[in-house]
Motif scaffolding. Structure first.
Motif, short mmCIF file in Angstrom:
data_model
loop_
_atom_site.label_atom_id
_atom_site.label_comp_id
_atom_site.label_asym_id
_atom_site.label_seq_id
_atom_site.Cartn_x
_atom_site.Cartn_y
_atom_site.Cartn_z
N ASN A 38 65.29 3.44 22.85
CA ASN A 38 65.75 4.02 24.11
C ASN A 38 66.08 5.50 23.97
OD1 ASN A 38 65.51 1.79 25.80
ND2 ASN A 38 67.54 1.00 25.26
N LEU A 39 66.44 5.91 22.74
CA LEU A 39 66.76 7.32 22.53
C LEU A 39 65.56 8.22 22.78
CD1 LEU A 39 69.05 7.26 19.36
CD2 LEU A 39 69.70 7.87 21.69
N GLN A 40 64.37 7.62 22.76
CA GLN A 40 63.17 8.39 23.06
C GLN A 40 63.09 8.71 24.54
OE1 GLN A 40 61.55 9.33 20.31
NE2 GLN A 40 63.07 8.05 19.24
N ASN A 41 63.85 7.92 25.35
CA ASN A 41 63.90 8.16 26.80
C ASN A 41 64.88 9.30 27.05
OD1 ASN A 41 65.28 7.82 29.48
ND2 ASN A 41 63.66 6.29 29.74
N SER A 42 64.43 10.35 27.70
CA SER A 42 65.26 11.55 27.87
C SER A 42 66.53 11.27 28.66
CB SER A 42 64.44 12.65 28.55
OG SER A 42 63.98 12.21 29.82
N ALA A 43 66.44 10.42 29.71
CA ALA A 43 67.62 10.13 30.52
C ALA A 43 68.67 9.38 29.69
CB ALA A 43 67.23 9.30 31.75
N PHE A 44 68.21 8.39 28.92
CA PHE A 44 69.12 7.62 28.06
C PHE A 44 69.74 8.53 27.01
CE2 PHE A 44 70.03 4.99 24.33
CZ PHE A 44 70.76 3.96 24.90
N ALA A 45 68.91 9.38 26.39
CA ALA A 45 69.40 10.30 25.36
C ALA A 45 70.43 11.26 25.93
CB ALA A 45 68.23 11.07 24.76
N SER A 46 70.23 11.69 27.18
CA SER A 46 71.18 12.62 27.81
C SER A 46 72.54 11.96 27.98
CB SER A 46 70.64 13.08 29.16
OG SER A 46 69.48 13.85 29.00
N LYS A 47 72.51 10.67 28.38
CA LYS A 47 73.78 9.96 28.57
C LYS A 47 74.51 9.79 27.24
CE LYS A 47 72.75 7.29 32.75
NZ LYS A 47 72.67 5.93 33.34
N ILE A 48 73.76 9.52 26.19
CA ILE A 48 74.36 9.36 24.87
C ILE A 48 75.02 10.66 24.42
CG2 ILE A 48 73.87 8.95 22.43
CD1 ILE A 48 73.81 6.45 24.16
N LYS A 49 74.33 11.78 24.65
CA LYS A 49 74.88 13.09 24.24
C LYS A 49 76.10 13.43 25.08
CE LYS A 49 70.46 14.79 22.49
NZ LYS A 49 69.27 15.63 22.74
#
Length: 509
Positions: free
Chosen positions: A124-135
């Motif tokens: 999922n970290l490859q998904n930009s939206a998911f990665a943005s939420k994680i950051k």
């Protein structure tokens, strides 16, 4: 993906390495280490996507190693192997936000399920939206520590398209979920929609398993410092519909004038959460100076409460409990731990009374009683626990009063009348309407001592307590305890305690 397995028990590592088809799970390479230092050394040469680590290990423990590896690879997914004794230790790992805690003894099935979840997370970290939420969530957590790493902070601000100006006028809100298994799925997104609809800019993320942290930010359109308390009350009223069927506390921190003060706003909200304990379930508190001093019940309260039990006076008992509850409500500045200890004290007092009188009223061990008290999330719940237990006691007494032993009735009369110089066999015989020889014989059989010996012993105990807790004259204390002759009192006191009343008071002080 690369996975690192770290455990100082060789047979645990071998069992997992041999019995799991790692490639079928999407793991290209599995590395192993026997302790934290070796694990960290491996991570220095090979990028680690998933870390499975024991907690307690020699040289470097799992918590320390995981934190160091997280520094190298911020997106590394952490899975801890934890024994029952590690539960308290795991509290120190909460900031690492491990994806899962796998209980020991470890089964391959447990590990397979956890690794599947970890692989899905990494994908999922490859998904930009998911990665943005994680950051964004990482930035939120980073701002909740006293001195965040400058490099990490700068990088995360850039990743979240934020600048220091956004924090020139900011404020922290905490939502603590008290029911269920932490923050309900989808709640963060729903609350985010409400905040956006209200014209607020924010970043949010979970902190611990049950606290949602929201940092409100200012922009040209909306200054956080301009938002009034009534605005927040209205906002949280609308939020309550999203939190239905959920028990919660909400606390609003103080205004932060720069990013360095965000931690202060967060801390003030943490402290403010204490007020919610007094305010009740689903309440909102605002950080600020304490408006009332701490309330501490005095010794007369406990004596009065115990007296109402001894006198079998439920009306007075419940009035005292209500006054305690209202006093705490009016002074929500005390430490919750101290309030719990005070309630523990008044319930222990009741159980001790039952023990002394050999009442078979249901009781509990000290640990069981403390566990019940600790489970109360609000002052109202503590009050209800106390009222219910005292009510159960009075119901028990009412139901079993006719079956109380003769010695129990005699002890109760003695404790209620020990200050009466006329207390003796004749007095007790007349009160119980039983012959003196009969009550003497039964009391000796049931207690192993005579009535007169019990009266003297009880009076000496009461006098000892007064000598320690009051400044009354010894002659007055003797009179309060039923002794009309001070010399006789001194003689008996020395016989029972080994010293005179004045020496006893001086020795203890």
């Amino acid at each position: 993906m690369n996975l690192l397995l770290v455990d100082d028990e060789y047979h645990v590592r071998k069992k997992l390495l041999d019995k799991i088809d790692w490639k079928a799970l999407g793991i290209a390479r599995v590395l192993e280490a026997g302790d934290g230092e070796q694990g960290y050394e491996i991570a220095g040469h090979v990028k680690i996507d998933i870390l499975i680590s024991d907690i307690r290990m020699p040289r470097m423990d799992g918590i320390e190693m995981a934190a160091a590896i997280r520094e190298l690879y911020p997106d590394c997914v952490i899975l801890f192997l934890s024994g029952y004794s590690d539960k308290e230790y795991l509290r120190s790992a909460i900031s690492l936000h491990a994806l899962s805690y796998i209980d020991k003894p470890v089964s391959p099935e447990q590990v397979i399920a956890a690794v599947k979840e970890a692989v899905s997370y990494c994908s999922n970290l490859q998904n930009s939206a998911f990665a943005s939420k994680i950051k964004e969530a990482r930035l939120v957590r980073l701002l909740c520590v006293p001195k965040p790493d400058a490099g990490q902070l700068s990088s995360l601000l850039q990743d979240c398209s934020l600048s220091l100006l956004h924090f020139a006028d900011s404020r922290t809100i905490l939502i603590q979920i008290l029911s269920g298994d932490g923050i309900p799925s989808g709640l963060t997104d729903k609350l985010g929609g409400l905040l956006t609809h209200s014209g607020l800019r924010y970043i949010s993320g979970d902190h611990h398993d049950n606290i949602l942290v929201i940092h409100l930010l200012s922009d040209k359109e909306q200054l956080v410092s301009s938002l009034t308390e009534s605005f927040f009350q209205s906002l949280f009223q609308r939020a309550s519909y999203l939190l239905k069927n959920t028990s919660y506390f909400i606390a609003v921190g103080v205004i932060a004038e720069n990013i360095q003060e965000i931690y202060h706003s967060y801390q003030s909200a943490v402290i403010s959460l204490q007020q919610n304990f007094f305010l009740g379930m689903n309440s909102v508190s605002f950080a600020g100076p304490s408006v009332s001093p701490e309330f501490v019940p005095d010794e007369s309260f406990r004596r009065g409460l115990l007296g109402s039990v001894k006198q079998n006076d439920p009306d007075t008992c419940f009035l005292l409990l209500q006054s305690l509850y209202e006093s705490y409500q009016q002074h929500p500045a005390g430490l919750i731990s101290v309030v719990r200890e005070n309630y523990y004290g008044i319930l222990s007092q009741l159980f001790q009374h039952c023990l002394i009188h050999h009442f078979t009223f249901p009781s509990a061990s000290n640990q069981q009683l403390w566990d019940v008290i600790s489970s109360a999330a609000t002052l109202r719940e503590l009050h209800t626990i106390a009222v219910n237990l005292y009510q159960s006691y009075f119901d028990f007494i009412r139901t079993n009063e006719s079956r109380l032993s003769v010695s129990g009735k005699l002890k109760k009369l003695i404790e209620e009348n020990y200050g009466n110089p006329g207390l003796g066999l004749q007095f007790l015989s007349e009160r119980l309407k039983l012959s003196q020889s009969y009550i003497s014989q039964l009391f000796k059989q049931e207690t192993g001592t005579t009535i007169n010996q019990y009266i003297i012993s009880y009076r000496i105990d009461m006098a000892s307590s007064l000598l320690l807790k009051s400044d009354q004259k010894i002659s007055d204390i003797a009179g309060c305890c039923g002794f009309t002759d001070q010399n006789y009192f001194t003689k008996l006191f020395k016989k029972y305690t080994g010293m005179t009343p004045s020496a006893y008071r001086g020795c203890i002080s």
